[in-house]
Design a protein around this motif. Structure first.
Motif, PDB file in Angstrom:
ATOM      1  N   GLU A   1       2.289  16.953  -2.870  1.00  0.00           N
ATOM      2  CA  GLU A   1       3.010  16.949  -1.603  1.00  0.00           C
ATOM      3  C   GLU A   1       4.491  16.700  -1.894  1.00  0.00           C
ATOM      4  O   GLU A   1       4.852  15.692  -2.489  1.00  0.00           O
ATOM      5  CB  GLU A   1       2.467  15.838  -0.690  1.00  0.00           C
ATOM      6  CG  GLU A   1       2.905  15.956   0.755  1.00  0.00           C
ATOM      7  CD  GLU A   1       2.286  17.144   1.461  1.00  0.00           C
ATOM      8  OE1 GLU A   1       2.929  17.661   2.396  1.00  0.00           O
ATOM      9  OE2 GLU A   1       1.171  17.545   1.072  1.00  0.00           O
ATOM     10  N   PRO A   2       5.396  17.616  -1.488  1.00  0.00           N
ATOM     11  CA  PRO A   2       6.813  17.400  -1.777  1.00  0.00           C
ATOM     12  C   PRO A   2       7.346  16.156  -1.075  1.00  0.00           C
ATOM     13  O   PRO A   2       7.042  15.898   0.090  1.00  0.00           O
ATOM     14  CB  PRO A   2       7.487  18.671  -1.259  1.00  0.00           C
ATOM     15  CG  PRO A   2       6.535  19.268  -0.288  1.00  0.00           C
ATOM     16  CD  PRO A   2       5.164  18.872  -0.758  1.00  0.00           C
ATOM     17  N   THR A   3       8.134  15.393  -1.793  1.00  0.00           N
ATOM     18  CA  THR A   3       8.674  14.139  -1.268  1.00  0.00           C
ATOM     19  C   THR A   3      10.195  14.139  -1.181  1.00  0.00           C
ATOM     20  O   THR A   3      10.775  13.423  -0.374  1.00  0.00           O
ATOM     21  CB  THR A   3       8.252  12.964  -2.170  1.00  0.00           C
ATOM     22  OG1 THR A   3       8.687  13.247  -3.516  1.00  0.00           O
ATOM     23  CG2 THR A   3       6.746  12.773  -2.155  1.00  0.00           C
ATOM     24  N   LEU A   4      10.844  14.937  -2.039  1.00  0.00           N
ATOM     25  CA  LEU A   4      12.295  14.935  -2.123  1.00  0.00           C
ATOM     26  C   LEU A   4      12.796  16.362  -2.264  1.00  0.00           C
ATOM     27  O   LEU A   4      12.248  17.139  -3.050  1.00  0.00           O
ATOM     28  CB  LEU A   4      12.753  14.102  -3.328  1.00  0.00           C
ATOM     29  CG  LEU A   4      14.250  14.098  -3.656  1.00  0.00           C
ATOM     30  CD1 LEU A   4      15.060  13.471  -2.526  1.00  0.00           C
ATOM     31  CD2 LEU A   4      14.506  13.361  -4.980  1.00  0.00           C
TER      32      LEU A   4
ATOM     33  N   LEU B   1      15.655  22.962  -3.946  1.00  0.00           N
ATOM     34  CA  LEU B   1      14.763  22.507  -5.012  1.00  0.00           C
ATOM     35  C   LEU B   1      13.924  21.376  -4.442  1.00  0.00           C
ATOM     36  O   LEU B   1      14.461  20.367  -3.990  1.00  0.00           O
ATOM     37  CB  LEU B   1      15.563  22.023  -6.217  1.00  0.00           C
ATOM     38  CG  LEU B   1      14.750  21.549  -7.430  1.00  0.00           C
ATOM     39  CD1 LEU B   1      14.024  22.719  -8.079  1.00  0.00           C
ATOM     40  CD2 LEU B   1      15.653  20.858  -8.452  1.00  0.00           C
ATOM     41  N   LEU B   2      12.596  21.555  -4.425  1.00  0.00           N
ATOM     42  CA  LEU B   2      11.678  20.549  -3.890  1.00  0.00           C
ATOM     43  C   LEU B   2      10.875  19.945  -5.031  1.00  0.00           C
ATOM     44  O   LEU B   2      10.513  20.640  -5.992  1.00  0.00           O
ATOM     45  CB  LEU B   2      10.718  21.160  -2.866  1.00  0.00           C
ATOM     46  CG  LEU B   2      11.208  21.276  -1.418  1.00  0.00           C
ATOM     47  CD1 LEU B   2      12.428  22.180  -1.314  1.00  0.00           C
ATOM     48  CD2 LEU B   2      10.091  21.808  -0.517  1.00  0.00           C
ATOM     49  N   THR B   3      10.595  18.656  -4.935  1.00  0.00           N
ATOM     50  CA  THR B   3       9.816  17.980  -5.959  1.00  0.00           C
ATOM     51  C   THR B   3       8.846  16.991  -5.339  1.00  0.00           C
ATOM     52  O   THR B   3       9.080  16.484  -4.229  1.00  0.00           O
ATOM     53  CB  THR B   3      10.726  17.244  -6.953  1.00  0.00           C
ATOM     54  OG1 THR B   3       9.924  16.527  -7.894  1.00  0.00           O
ATOM     55  CG2 THR B   3      11.628  16.256  -6.243  1.00  0.00           C
ATOM     56  N   SER B   4       7.788  16.705  -6.074  1.00  0.00           N
ATOM     57  CA  SER B   4       6.771  15.745  -5.620  1.00  0.00           C
ATOM     58  C   SER B   4       6.857  14.438  -6.397  1.00  0.00           C
ATOM     59  O   SER B   4       5.835  13.828  -6.710  1.00  0.00           O
ATOM     60  CB  SER B   4       5.372  16.356  -5.777  1.00  0.00           C
ATOM     61  OG  SER B   4       5.117  16.683  -7.138  1.00  0.00           O
TER      62      SER B   4
ATOM     63  N   LEU C   1       5.682  18.234  -9.394  1.00  0.00           N
ATOM     64  CA  LEU C   1       5.951  19.664  -9.286  1.00  0.00           C
ATOM     65  C   LEU C   1       7.387  19.876  -8.825  1.00  0.00           C
ATOM     66  O   LEU C   1       7.886  19.153  -7.971  1.00  0.00           O
ATOM     67  CB  LEU C   1       4.993  20.305  -8.281  1.00  0.00           C
ATOM     68  CG  LEU C   1       5.223  21.788  -8.009  1.00  0.00           C
ATOM     69  CD1 LEU C   1       4.737  22.617  -9.183  1.00  0.00           C
ATOM     70  CD2 LEU C   1       4.533  22.218  -6.718  1.00  0.00           C
ATOM     71  N   PHE C   2       8.071  20.849  -9.391  1.00  0.00           N
ATOM     72  CA  PHE C   2       9.387  21.283  -8.921  1.00  0.00           C
ATOM     73  C   PHE C   2       9.294  22.757  -8.561  1.00  0.00           C
ATOM     74  O   PHE C   2       8.791  23.566  -9.353  1.00  0.00           O
ATOM     75  CB  PHE C   2      10.446  21.094 -10.003  1.00  0.00           C
ATOM     76  CG  PHE C   2      10.905  19.672 -10.178  1.00  0.00           C
ATOM     77  CD1 PHE C   2      12.115  19.240  -9.652  1.00  0.00           C
ATOM     78  CD2 PHE C   2      10.126  18.762 -10.870  1.00  0.00           C
ATOM     79  CE1 PHE C   2      12.531  17.927  -9.811  1.00  0.00           C
ATOM     80  CE2 PHE C   2      10.529  17.452 -11.035  1.00  0.00           C
ATOM     81  CZ  PHE C   2      11.749  17.026 -10.499  1.00  0.00           C
TER      82      PHE C   2
END
Length: 401
Positions: A37-40, A93-96, A3-4
């Motif tokens: 769950e966002p990782t980066l 910007l969050l990504t999983s 997900l972004f």
């Protein structure tokens, strides 16, 4: 599928901007069927927040525990369809992405033996031999491709990599499993032919195609070499497109290719009939004088967006399924490859005003890609392939499917 989600806001107080951006991210996660769950996280903030960079990073870690963070300060920041130029703002910007598919690196946290396919790079523009460091970084990736931008600020040119850094390089390396497509868009147009440098010493060019370099410059400007003062307005608007001996300078007529680096024309010497440029050159390299051009920049930005869409679509059409999937009778069509997030780095000399209005550049990208979560900033130099660029934009999309 990773997900972004994006969030962005402008406010004199960085804490308030973070609250607003965080609320947008929360809403996007709630709306997602499988948020993960966002990782980066990527964080870009305007120079107004520079004194609070450490506090901002601490607040991000507290708001989203367990994540890695990378980013930079900029004269302006971007989000999907929005530009905040020279005003207090931030873009997130969050990504999983799976944790093993990327690694944040810096001088304090080297890459080690991580298998990098490509890498996002941020850097302090005052770093010595920066162009060589970028080229060396590209050689450490399997694709020999890196992308990113140089920090830009009226103060500290800091960058973020799970810490706040000044000087050197930092960024995020990505493994092969992370789908990425990247392009460089040029913002200048040649005004004369491509010439070969035949005599040079460091950044001084004496001859082009065997003729005095100053004569070639004035010929392309259609100016009188015997009246250099009258040509000053034209000279101030002139830049230089430089490419290596074996590279393709023009991708098509009157359009630079991605290997061409635009540099400033920094001086002329009528006595020696030579010119000075803002890059060390050597005989054999190619050169074309150029000028910034709004319409050419708009066309080229649309072109790279179309090329990215086409490449993603072609990848989806040619993708092969895992053997287990072929046995799944409920799967009527292969899963489509699509763009799920994007990063865009544009030159501080571009932005909305150069494209015809506020947020015009970001809106061109948004119209071309759709409402893809996007973050980025206006950089003091752009990074693509193995080069440092100027007056360009570097668009990179993450794909899934």
């Amino acid at each position: 599928m990773p997900l972004f989600v994006q969030g962005h806001a402008g406010h004199p107080d960085w804490r308030t901007a973070l609250v607003y951006a965080g609320a947008q991210i929360d809403a996007a996660q709630v709306a997602a069927a499988d948020p993960g769950e966002p990782t980066l996280g990527f964080v870009y903030f305007s120079h107004h927040y520079s004194p609070h960079a450490g506090a901002l990073l601490a607040a991000l870690r507290e708001r989203w525990p367990g994540m890695s963070w990378a980013g930079s300060v900029g004269i302006g920041v971007l989000a999907s369809g929005v530009e905040y130029f020279d005003e207090p703002a931030l873009s997130l910007l969050l990504t999983s992405l799976p944790r093993g598919s990327f690694k944040v690196f810096s001088g304090a946290q080297p890459l080690g033996r991580f298998g990098s396919d490509t890498a996002l790079v941020h850097a302090d523009p005052s770093t010595p031999e920066l162009a060589e460091l970028v080229a060396e970084m590209s050689e450490r990736t399997a694709s020999h491709y890196v992308f990113g931008g140089l920090a830009s600020s009226v103060g500290d040119a800091m960058h973020i990599a799970d810490g706040v850094f000044r000087g050197g390089l930092s960024g995020v390396a990505f493994a092969h499993e992370v789908g990425l497509v990247s392009r460089v868009t040029q913002g200048c147009q040649p005004i004369g032919p491509v010439r070969r440098i035949t005599g040079a010493e460091r950044n001084i060019i004496h001859t082009l195609d065997g003729e005095p370099a100053l004569d070639a410059l004035f010929a392309d400007l259609r100016a009188d070499v015997n009246e250099p003062r009258a040509a000053i307005p034209k000279l101030r608007a002139t830049l230089v497109g430089i490419s290596d001996a074996r590279d393709t300078t023009l991708a098509r007529p009157r359009q630079f290719g991605e290997e061409t680096r635009v540099r400033h024309l920094v001086g002329i010497d009528p006595g020696a009939q030579s010119i000075a440029v803002a890059e060390v050159v050597e005989p054999g390299m190619q050169l074309a004088f150029c000028q910034r051009d709004m319409q050419a920049a708009r066309r080229d930005l649309v072109r790279i967006c179309s090329e990215i869409r086409d490449e993603v679509a072609e990848g989806a059409a040619s993708a092969t399924l895992h053997p287990a999937a072929l046995e799944d009778t409920t799967l009527e069509h292969p899963p489509a490859r699509r763009i799920v997030g994007a990063l865009y780095f544009s030159c501080t000399g571009r932005g909305g005003p150069h494209f015809g209005g506020p947020s015009a550049e970001a809106q061109i990208v948004q119209r071309a890609l759709g409402d893809v979560p996007l973050a980025g900033f206006f950089a003091g130099g752009e990074i693509g392939h193995r080069h440092l660029y100027g007056y360009t934009g570097v668009l990179t999309v993450f794909t899934a499917g």
